[in-house]
Design an enzyme around this catalytic site. Structure first.
Site, PDB file in Angstrom:
ATOM      1  N   TYR A   1       0.865  -1.248   0.004  1.00 26.32           N
ATOM      2  CA  TYR A   1      -0.040   0.211  -0.243  1.00 26.32           C
ATOM      3  C   TYR A   1       0.860   1.337   0.146  1.00 26.32           C
ATOM      4  CZ  TYR A   1      -5.014  -0.133   0.082  1.00 26.32           C
ATOM      5  OH  TYR A   1      -6.126  -0.227  -0.517  1.00 26.32           O
TER       6      TYR A   1
ATOM      7  N   GLU B   1      -0.367   4.879  -0.517  1.00 31.68           N
ATOM      8  CA  GLU B   1      -1.307   5.965  -0.784  1.00 31.68           C
ATOM      9  C   GLU B   1      -0.434   7.113  -0.654  1.00 31.68           C
ATOM     10  OE1 GLU B   1      -4.823   5.657   1.767  1.00 31.68           O
ATOM     11  OE2 GLU B   1      -5.914   4.648   0.366  1.00 31.68           O
TER      12      GLU B   1
ATOM     13  N   ASP C   1      -4.742  14.176 -24.957  1.00 32.41           N
ATOM     14  CA  ASP C   1      -4.938  12.798 -24.869  1.00 32.41           C
ATOM     15  C   ASP C   1      -3.998  11.841 -25.723  1.00 32.41           C
ATOM     16  OD1 ASP C   1      -5.721  10.015 -24.265  1.00 32.41           O
ATOM     17  OD2 ASP C   1      -7.715  10.630 -24.079  1.00 32.41           O
TER      18      ASP C   1
ATOM     19  N   THR D   1      -2.550   6.162 -21.796  1.00 31.27           N
ATOM     20  CA  THR D   1      -2.704   5.138 -21.086  1.00 31.27           C
ATOM     21  C   THR D   1      -1.221   4.608 -21.561  1.00 31.27           C
ATOM     22  OG1 THR D   1      -3.157   4.285 -23.390  1.00 31.27           O
ATOM     23  CG2 THR D   1      -4.914   4.510 -21.683  1.00 31.27           C
TER      24      THR D   1
ATOM     25  N   LYS E   1      -1.062   0.746 -24.797  1.00 32.63           N
ATOM     26  CA  LYS E   1      -1.214   0.913 -26.399  1.00 32.63           C
ATOM     27  C   LYS E   1       0.182   0.559 -26.999  1.00 32.63           C
ATOM     28  CE  LYS E   1      -5.810   2.340 -25.240  1.00 32.63           C
ATOM     29  NZ  LYS E   1      -6.713   3.453 -25.336  1.00 32.63           N
TER      30      LYS E   1
ATOM     31  N   ARG F   1      -1.457  -2.026 -18.306  1.00 37.19           N
ATOM     32  CA  ARG F   1      -2.718  -1.208 -18.403  1.00 37.19           C
ATOM     33  C   ARG F   1      -2.780  -0.118 -17.106  1.00 37.19           C
ATOM     34  NH1 ARG F   1      -6.746  -2.411 -20.794  1.00 37.19           N
ATOM     35  NH2 ARG F   1      -6.007  -3.930 -22.435  1.00 37.19           N
TER      36      ARG F   1
HETATM   37  C1  LIG Z   1      -7.680   4.081 -24.508  1.00 41.62           C
HETATM   38  C2  LIG Z   1      -7.920   5.546 -24.486  1.00 41.62           C
HETATM   39  C3  LIG Z   1      -8.627   5.687 -23.185  1.00 41.62           C
HETATM   40  C4  LIG Z   1      -8.935   5.227 -22.059  1.00 41.62           C
HETATM   41  O1  LIG Z   1      -8.109   4.325 -21.728  1.00 41.62           O
HETATM   42  P1  LIG Z   1      -8.489   3.240 -20.507  1.00 41.62           P
HETATM   43  O2  LIG Z   1      -7.317   2.597 -19.842  1.00 41.62           O
HETATM   44  O3  LIG Z   1      -9.351   2.017 -21.438  1.00 41.62           O
HETATM   45  O4  LIG Z   1      -9.360   3.629 -19.550  1.00 41.62           O
HETATM   46  C5  LIG Z   1      -8.748   7.495 -23.040  1.00 41.62           C
HETATM   47  N1  LIG Z   1      -8.307   8.133 -24.153  1.00 41.62           N
HETATM   48  C6  LIG Z   1      -8.124   7.684 -25.334  1.00 41.62           C
HETATM   49  C7  LIG Z   1      -7.832   8.508 -26.563  1.00 41.62           C
HETATM   50  C8  LIG Z   1      -8.039   6.333 -25.426  1.00 41.62           C
HETATM   51  O5  LIG Z   1      -7.570   5.874 -26.778  1.00 41.62           O
END
Ligand SMILES: *Cc1c(COP(=O)(O)O)cnc(C)c1O
Length: 398
Positions: A42, A44, A191, A217, A220, A226
């Protein structure tokens, strides 16, 4: 037993051709970090300011991962704050909104139908319920229409503009987005969830120094676990009244507000094993081999798109500059759902996707989305894309 199901899934992943652009295959070292005893801890709070004791190693680890983030994006700790604790991209985006504007304020983002993400203010997402979103999209040619976005921004007067997408096959012009956000006194958030690996690998322009906040994220194109990262400016938040009538503390440093929004605002204990795995992925992303990987992802996507085009498929925007492409399958008399299911039976895994100006619904839209990050990790090259395109064509045309 669960152990058997894990083995079964590992076999499935090896057997199929995975063209889902948001998926990838992580290295053994990333997997080892995810399965490490760090999951027991933990932690936090921020590093060196924890609510639990026994965090001397975790502090060192989190500090090092943050240094790696700054290094891969070539930015400095003087100007940018890093948070590596968000559980996912969705939570990271919510934290970014809560930290930068008031609940009820106006945010301008890309619509889901044209390639944006659910967390960019779709009405079924809490982001869309808590903030007042307006959306921009692409033109009929499938490309972002920056003049159109500037016009919407002028009329709507948002407090925050979001750029970034989950199904847009072209490069983003962050400089243009910055000009638009400056022209209306809004903050800019990028993003880069889908393209982070391409940015790090030098095959997509960087959102730095243009964006005030960058979320991504890590699972990807970045090929990590993740999880998510938020990078934000270490400067007072320039506050424009965003339409809710409320004001925010103008002296607060944006990156401090982000840290508070993540914990204790939205989350509890960070997933330390995930943070460690992010660190391993970032160490891999710094190596010259990752540059080659990123370049190959784009070359493969371009080849796949060209070949499918040659075989008569209708590619949204006429091609791709990044890792993904959108194919309109309706000219074949199929829906996206039918096409995806036919391909799945043949061992090719894709996802169904809306295409811009789709007349069908998200559950069974007109298109499929194909991407090359996972197959490129497996070592596939242009010649393999030619074969995959032919296979897709044969399956969908019979
Ligand atoms: C995949 C994605 C997210 C969300 O990610 P998660 O880990 O699935 O919650 C947010 N914004 C964009 C542009 C994404 O491609």
């Amino acid at each position: 037993m669960i152990k058997d199901l894990i083995k079964k899934e590992a076999r499935r992943q090896k057997k199929v051709i995975n063209l889902i652009p948001s998926e990838n295959y992580v290295s053994k070292n990333v997997l080892a970090a995810l399965g490490s005893p760090l999951t027991n801890k933990y932690a936090e709070g921020k590093s060196h300011q924890r609510y639990y004791f026994g965090n001397e190693v975790v502090d060192e680890l989190e500090d090092e991962v943050k240094r790696l983030v700054l290094k891969v994006f070539k930015i400095s700790s003087e100007e940018w704050g890093v948070n590596v604790q968000p559980y996912s991209g969705s939570i990271a985006n919510m934290a970014a909104y809560l930290a930068s504007v008031n609940v009820g304020d106006k945010i301008l983002a890309m619509s889901l139908e044209h390639g944006g993400h659910l967390t960019h203010g779709h009405h079924v997402s809490w982001t869309g319920k808590l903030f007042k979103f307006e959306h921009y999209g692409v033109g009929h040619d499938g490309w972002l229409d920056y003049d159109g976005i500037a016009k919407i921004a002028k009329e709507f007067k948002p407090a925050l503009i979001v750029c970034g997408a989950t199904a847009y096959p072209r490069q983003l012009d962050f400089k243009k987005f910055k000009e638009i956000s400056d022209s209306v006194g809004a903050l800019l958030m990028a993003d880069i969830s889908h393209i982070a690996g391409l940015v790090v690998g030098g095959v997509h322009p960087s959102p730095f120094p243009y964006a005030d906040i960058v979320t991504t994220t890590t699972q990807k194109t970045l090929r990590g676990p993740r999880g998510a990262i938020i990078i934000s400016a270490k400067r007072p938040r320039p506050y424009a009244n965003g339409g809710s009538g409320k004001t925010k503390n103008e002296k607060e440093i944006l990156s401090d507000a982000i840290d508070k929004a993540v914990f204790p605002g939205l989350q509890g204990g960070p997933q330390v094993h995930t943070i460690a795995a992010m660190g391993v992925a970032l160490e891999e992303a710094i190596k010259p081999s990752f540059k080659k990987y990123a370049k190959q992802i784009v070359n493969n996507a371009k080849k796949l798109s060209e070949e499918l085009g040659r075989l008569g498929f209708k590619i949204v925007s006429g091609g791709t500059d990044n890792h993904l492409l959108l194919v309109d399958v309706t000219p074949l008399g199929l829906t996206g759902g039918e096409a995806g299911s036919k391909l799945e039976k043949a061992g090719i895994i894709v996802n169904k996707n809306m295409i811009p100006f789709d007349t069908r619904k998200p559950w069974d839209p007109s298109g499929i989305r194909l991407g090359t990050p996972a197959v490129t990790t497996q070592g596939m090259k242009e010649k393999d894309m030619v074969k995959i395109a032919e296979e897709i064509s044969t399956i969908l045309k019979q």
